[in-house]
Design a protein around this motif. Sequence first.
Motif, short mmCIF file in Angstrom:
data_model
loop_
_atom_site.label_atom_id
_atom_site.label_comp_id
_atom_site.label_asym_id
_atom_site.label_seq_id
_atom_site.Cartn_x
_atom_site.Cartn_y
_atom_site.Cartn_z
N MET A 1 0.82 -1.19 0.00
CA MET A 1 0.00 0.00 0.00
C MET A 1 0.87 1.27 0.00
SD MET A 1 -3.12 0.81 -0.07
CE MET A 1 -4.56 1.41 0.67
N LEU A 2 1.93 1.23 0.77
CA LEU A 2 2.84 2.37 0.84
C LEU A 2 3.53 2.61 -0.49
CD1 LEU A 2 4.19 4.53 2.59
CD2 LEU A 2 5.94 2.84 3.15
N VAL A 3 3.83 1.54 -1.20
CA VAL A 3 4.49 1.66 -2.50
C VAL A 3 3.59 2.39 -3.49
CG1 VAL A 3 5.45 0.36 -4.43
CG2 VAL A 3 5.90 -0.39 -2.10
N ARG A 4 2.30 2.11 -3.45
CA ARG A 4 1.35 2.79 -4.36
C ARG A 4 1.33 4.29 -4.09
NH1 ARG A 4 -3.83 -1.28 -4.28
NH2 ARG A 4 -2.77 -3.01 -5.27
N TRP A 5 1.35 4.67 -2.81
CA TRP A 5 1.35 6.09 -2.48
C TRP A 5 2.65 6.76 -2.91
CZ3 TRP A 5 -2.58 9.04 -1.65
CH2 TRP A 5 -3.75 8.50 -1.17
N LEU A 6 3.74 6.07 -2.77
CA LEU A 6 5.03 6.63 -3.20
C LEU A 6 5.06 6.82 -4.72
CD1 LEU A 6 7.58 4.73 -0.94
CD2 LEU A 6 6.94 7.15 -0.84
N ILE A 7 4.56 5.86 -5.45
CA ILE A 7 4.50 5.97 -6.91
C ILE A 7 3.59 7.13 -7.31
CG2 ILE A 7 3.70 4.84 -9.02
CD1 ILE A 7 4.66 2.18 -7.77
N PHE A 8 2.44 7.23 -6.65
CA PHE A 8 1.52 8.34 -6.92
C PHE A 8 2.19 9.68 -6.63
CE2 PHE A 8 -1.57 11.39 -5.23
CZ PHE A 8 -2.34 11.57 -6.36
N ALA A 9 2.88 9.77 -5.49
CA ALA A 9 3.54 11.02 -5.11
C ALA A 9 4.62 11.40 -6.12
CB ALA A 9 4.13 10.90 -3.71
N VAL A 10 5.39 10.42 -6.58
CA VAL A 10 6.44 10.70 -7.56
C VAL A 10 5.84 11.22 -8.86
CG1 VAL A 10 8.18 9.60 -9.03
CG2 VAL A 10 8.13 9.10 -6.59
N PHE A 11 4.79 10.57 -9.35
CA PHE A 11 4.15 11.04 -10.58
C PHE A 11 3.52 12.41 -10.39
CE2 PHE A 11 4.22 6.55 -11.96
CZ PHE A 11 4.74 6.75 -13.23
N PHE A 12 2.91 12.65 -9.25
CA PHE A 12 2.28 13.94 -8.98
C PHE A 12 3.31 15.06 -8.95
CE2 PHE A 12 0.60 17.16 -6.06
CZ PHE A 12 -0.59 17.45 -6.69
N ILE A 13 4.40 14.83 -8.25
CA ILE A 13 5.46 15.84 -8.16
C ILE A 13 6.11 16.05 -9.52
CG2 ILE A 13 7.73 16.32 -7.15
CD1 ILE A 13 6.68 14.92 -4.60
N ALA A 14 6.37 14.98 -10.24
CA ALA A 14 6.99 15.10 -11.57
C ALA A 14 6.06 15.89 -12.51
CB ALA A 14 7.29 13.73 -12.14
N GLY A 15 4.78 15.62 -12.46
CA GLY A 15 3.83 16.34 -13.31
C GLY A 15 3.80 17.82 -12.99
N ASN A 16 3.82 18.15 -11.72
CA ASN A 16 3.82 19.56 -11.32
C ASN A 16 5.11 20.25 -11.72
OD1 ASN A 16 1.25 19.73 -10.28
ND2 ASN A 16 1.88 19.00 -8.27
N LEU A 17 6.23 19.55 -11.62
CA LEU A 17 7.50 20.13 -12.04
C LEU A 17 7.53 20.38 -13.54
CD1 LEU A 17 10.06 18.19 -9.83
CD2 LEU A 17 9.35 20.58 -9.62
#
Length: 65
Positions: A1-17
């Motif tokens: 479950m934690l891995v899914r949130w980390l992947i989501f956070a990475v994609f979210f931050i990358a998209g915003n950047l």
Amino acid sequence: MLVRWLIFAVFFIAGNLICLWHFIKCLKAKGSRNRKGGYRAYYSRNRGGITEEEKEELIKYLDQL
């Protein structure tokens, strides 16, 4: 479950950047403040409406059809 949130956070931050980089590039782009610039969507004064030149081009195109 934690891995899914980390992947989501990475994609979210990358998209915003990417969006931030695109916006900064827009501000630095030469000729971006006119209607011919590739980043004109960020400028509110260019939203909506068309210029007289564009209107004439559209009328010519429609007459050809």
